[in-house]
Design a protein around this motif. Structure first.
Motif, PDB file in Angstrom:
ATOM      1  N   ALA A   1      75.651  74.338  -4.838  1.00  0.00           N
ATOM      2  CA  ALA A   1      76.325  73.874  -6.059  1.00  0.00           C
ATOM      3  C   ALA A   1      77.824  74.127  -5.974  1.00  0.00           C
ATOM      4  CB  ALA A   1      75.736  74.566  -7.284  1.00  0.00           C
ATOM      5  N   VAL A   2      78.204  75.301  -5.416  1.00  0.00           N
ATOM      6  CA  VAL A   2      79.624  75.621  -5.241  1.00  0.00           C
ATOM      7  C   VAL A   2      80.284  74.587  -4.346  1.00  0.00           C
ATOM      8  CG1 VAL A   2      81.233  77.255  -4.171  1.00  0.00           C
ATOM      9  CG2 VAL A   2      79.412  78.102  -5.649  1.00  0.00           C
ATOM     10  N   ARG A   3      79.630  74.268  -3.227  1.00  0.00           N
ATOM     11  CA  ARG A   3      80.201  73.297  -2.294  1.00  0.00           C
ATOM     12  C   ARG A   3      80.388  71.937  -2.960  1.00  0.00           C
ATOM     13  NH1 ARG A   3      76.485  73.027   2.066  1.00  0.00           N
ATOM     14  NH2 ARG A   3      75.520  71.262   1.022  1.00  0.00           N
ATOM     15  N   ASN A   4      79.423  71.553  -3.778  1.00  0.00           N
ATOM     16  CA  ASN A   4      79.532  70.268  -4.472  1.00  0.00           C
ATOM     17  C   ASN A   4      80.651  70.271  -5.509  1.00  0.00           C
ATOM     18  OD1 ASN A   4      77.500  68.716  -3.161  1.00  0.00           O
ATOM     19  ND2 ASN A   4      75.956  69.916  -4.210  1.00  0.00           N
ATOM     20  N   TYR A   5      80.834  71.405  -6.180  1.00  0.00           N
ATOM     21  CA  TYR A   5      81.967  71.535  -7.108  1.00  0.00           C
ATOM     22  C   TYR A   5      83.282  71.336  -6.354  1.00  0.00           C
ATOM     23  CZ  TYR A   5      79.550  73.370 -11.284  1.00  0.00           C
ATOM     24  OH  TYR A   5      78.797  73.513 -12.418  1.00  0.00           O
ATOM     25  N   ILE A   6      83.395  72.006  -5.204  1.00  0.00           N
ATOM     26  CA  ILE A   6      84.632  71.921  -4.416  1.00  0.00           C
ATOM     27  C   ILE A   6      84.859  70.495  -3.934  1.00  0.00           C
ATOM     28  CG2 ILE A   6      85.714  72.626  -2.239  1.00  0.00           C
ATOM     29  CD1 ILE A   6      84.442  75.411  -2.677  1.00  0.00           C
ATOM     30  N   ASN A   7      83.798  69.869  -3.423  1.00  0.00           N
ATOM     31  CA  ASN A   7      83.929  68.501  -2.908  1.00  0.00           C
ATOM     32  C   ASN A   7      84.339  67.507  -3.991  1.00  0.00           C
ATOM     33  OD1 ASN A   7      83.312  69.181  -0.284  1.00  0.00           O
ATOM     34  ND2 ASN A   7      81.127  68.781  -0.495  1.00  0.00           N
ATOM     35  N   SER A   8      83.972  67.813  -5.238  1.00  0.00           N
ATOM     36  CA  SER A   8      84.333  66.902  -6.337  1.00  0.00           C
ATOM     37  C   SER A   8      85.621  67.329  -7.041  1.00  0.00           C
ATOM     38  CB  SER A   8      83.180  66.811  -7.347  1.00  0.00           C
ATOM     39  OG  SER A   8      82.903  68.072  -7.902  1.00  0.00           O
ATOM     40  N   GLY A   9      86.290  68.381  -6.493  1.00  0.00           N
ATOM     41  CA  GLY A   9      87.564  68.815  -7.060  1.00  0.00           C
ATOM     42  C   GLY A   9      87.452  69.712  -8.280  1.00  0.00           C
TER      43      GLY A   9
ATOM     44  N   PHE B   1      70.956  70.875 -12.641  1.00  0.00           N
ATOM     45  CA  PHE B   1      71.985  70.455 -11.683  1.00  0.00           C
ATOM     46  C   PHE B   1      71.793  71.179 -10.351  1.00  0.00           C
ATOM     47  CE2 PHE B   1      75.997  68.693 -10.488  1.00  0.00           C
ATOM     48  CZ  PHE B   1      76.650  69.656  -9.736  1.00  0.00           C
ATOM     49  N   LYS B   2      71.576  72.495 -10.415  1.00  0.00           N
ATOM     50  CA  LYS B   2      71.351  73.281  -9.197  1.00  0.00           C
ATOM     51  C   LYS B   2      70.102  72.813  -8.465  1.00  0.00           C
ATOM     52  CE  LYS B   2      73.358  77.555 -11.006  1.00  0.00           C
ATOM     53  NZ  LYS B   2      73.033  78.939 -11.420  1.00  0.00           N
TER      54      LYS B   2
ATOM     55  N   GLU C   1      69.772  71.438  -4.627  1.00  0.00           N
ATOM     56  CA  GLU C   1      68.878  72.028  -3.621  1.00  0.00           C
ATOM     57  C   GLU C   1      67.920  70.976  -3.063  1.00  0.00           C
ATOM     58  OE1 GLU C   1      65.645  75.655  -3.004  1.00  0.00           O
ATOM     59  OE2 GLU C   1      66.334  75.142  -5.016  1.00  0.00           O
ATOM     60  N   ALA C   2      67.365  70.151  -3.950  1.00  0.00           N
ATOM     61  CA  ALA C   2      66.425  69.127  -3.510  1.00  0.00           C
ATOM     62  C   ALA C   2      67.090  68.163  -2.530  1.00  0.00           C
ATOM     63  CB  ALA C   2      65.881  68.361  -4.717  1.00  0.00           C
ATOM     64  N   TYR C   3      68.301  67.732  -2.858  1.00  0.00           N
ATOM     65  CA  TYR C   3      69.023  66.801  -1.983  1.00  0.00           C
ATOM     66  C   TYR C   3      69.309  67.440  -0.631  1.00  0.00           C
ATOM     67  CZ  TYR C   3      72.810  63.960  -0.127  1.00  0.00           C
ATOM     68  OH  TYR C   3      73.596  63.176   0.697  1.00  0.00           O
ATOM     69  N   LYS C   4      69.788  68.674  -0.637  1.00  0.00           N
ATOM     70  CA  LYS C   4      70.115  69.361   0.623  1.00  0.00           C
ATOM     71  C   LYS C   4      68.861  69.547   1.466  1.00  0.00           C
ATOM     72  CE  LYS C   4      72.585  73.257   2.597  1.00  0.00           C
ATOM     73  NZ  LYS C   4      71.658  73.447   3.717  1.00  0.00           N
ATOM     74  N   GLN C   5      67.763  69.917   0.812  1.00  0.00           N
ATOM     75  CA  GLN C   5      66.515  70.141   1.529  1.00  0.00           C
ATOM     76  C   GLN C   5      66.027  68.853   2.198  1.00  0.00           C
ATOM     77  OE1 GLN C   5      63.723  72.597  -0.636  1.00  0.00           O
ATOM     78  NE2 GLN C   5      61.993  71.547   0.299  1.00  0.00           N
ATOM     79  N   ILE C   6      66.091  67.752   1.471  1.00  0.00           N
ATOM     80  CA  ILE C   6      65.664  66.467   2.032  1.00  0.00           C
ATOM     81  C   ILE C   6      66.527  66.075   3.222  1.00  0.00           C
ATOM     82  CG2 ILE C   6      65.546  63.977   1.596  1.00  0.00           C
ATOM     83  CD1 ILE C   6      64.717  64.692  -1.305  1.00  0.00           C
ATOM     84  N   MET C   7      67.856  66.184   3.053  1.00  0.00           N
ATOM     85  CA  MET C   7      68.760  65.762   4.123  1.00  0.00           C
ATOM     86  C   MET C   7      68.664  66.680   5.344  1.00  0.00           C
ATOM     87  SD  MET C   7      69.663  63.051   2.770  1.00  0.00           S
ATOM     88  CE  MET C   7      70.793  62.372   3.990  1.00  0.00           C
TER      89      MET C   7
END
Length: 204
Positions: free
Chosen positions: A90-98, A49-50, A54-60
């Motif tokens: 990963a923390v930011r994604n947890y927060i964004n998904s509640g 998951f992590k 990271e891969a998504y953030k790096q690409i964007m």
């Protein structure tokens, strides 16, 4: 930094942004820790998951800002810093998904407690209703980076909300119905108590 983030997401480097986002969403759902509770593969799934985050953030980041060699300047560039950065994504994604409790759990395992760490801790704390921790960490984040508008904005939002609750408590809560005179209030309370068969103040 991942050498081939497109391979992690299972897409071509020529994929459109929509295709990147679609692959990211599918893999995030597939490896989300919530799907592996009490599962012997939970640790493996969390690592995957992590890696997807990271891969998504790096690409964007690369598509938006050009090839920057990894995370932006506000992130550390050491190997331990890169690990912390991946976890913060990963923390930011947890927060964004509640998923605030999961965010707090992951934050508690991160040793680098910079301004961003305190900000995320504040947001997640506020998400679970822990306003005291939220305020403390928001103040810490703002003091560490006083020029960060996002941190200051969140801190001001918490302060406004706190003032609103305190103001709303006066007519309905702590103040109650009073005459404004302490002795008179005590006499009224004693009289009402006696009407109900009790005696709050025997001296009256």
């Amino acid at each position: 930094m991942i050498s081939d983030p497109y391979k992690i997401l299972g897409i071509s480097p020529n994929a459109s942004n929509d295709e990147v986002k679609k692959a990211y969403r599918e893999l995030s759902r597939k490896y989300h820790p919530d799907s592996y509770v009490n599962n012997p593969l939970s640790d493996l799934a969390e690592e995957k998951f992590k890696e997807v985050q990271e891969a998504y953030k790096q690409i964007m980041d690369e598509r938006e800002h050009g090839f920057s060699g990894g995370f932006r300047s506000n992130q550390t560039s050491t190997s331990s810093g890169d690990s912390a950065s991946v976890e913060m994504v990963a923390v930011r994604n947890y927060i964004n998904s509640g998923h605030y409790r999961e965010a707090l759990s992951l934050l508690s395992r991160i040793s680098v407690q910079n301004a961003q760490w305190h900000y995320y801790y504040a947001v997640a704390s506020q998400g679970i209703g822990n306003n005291i921790d939220a305020m403390n960490h928001a103040q810490q984040a703002a003091s560490m980076e006083p020029g960060n508008a996002e941190y200051l904005g969140f801190l001001n939002q918490l302060k406004l909300r706190g003032n609103r609750y305190q103001g709303a408590g006066t007519p309905y809560g702590g103040g109650g119905l009073t005459t404004g005179n302490c002795c008179c209030d005590l006499w009224c309370a004693d009289s009402m108590c006696e009407c109900m068969g009790g005696d709050m103040c025997p001296c009256m």
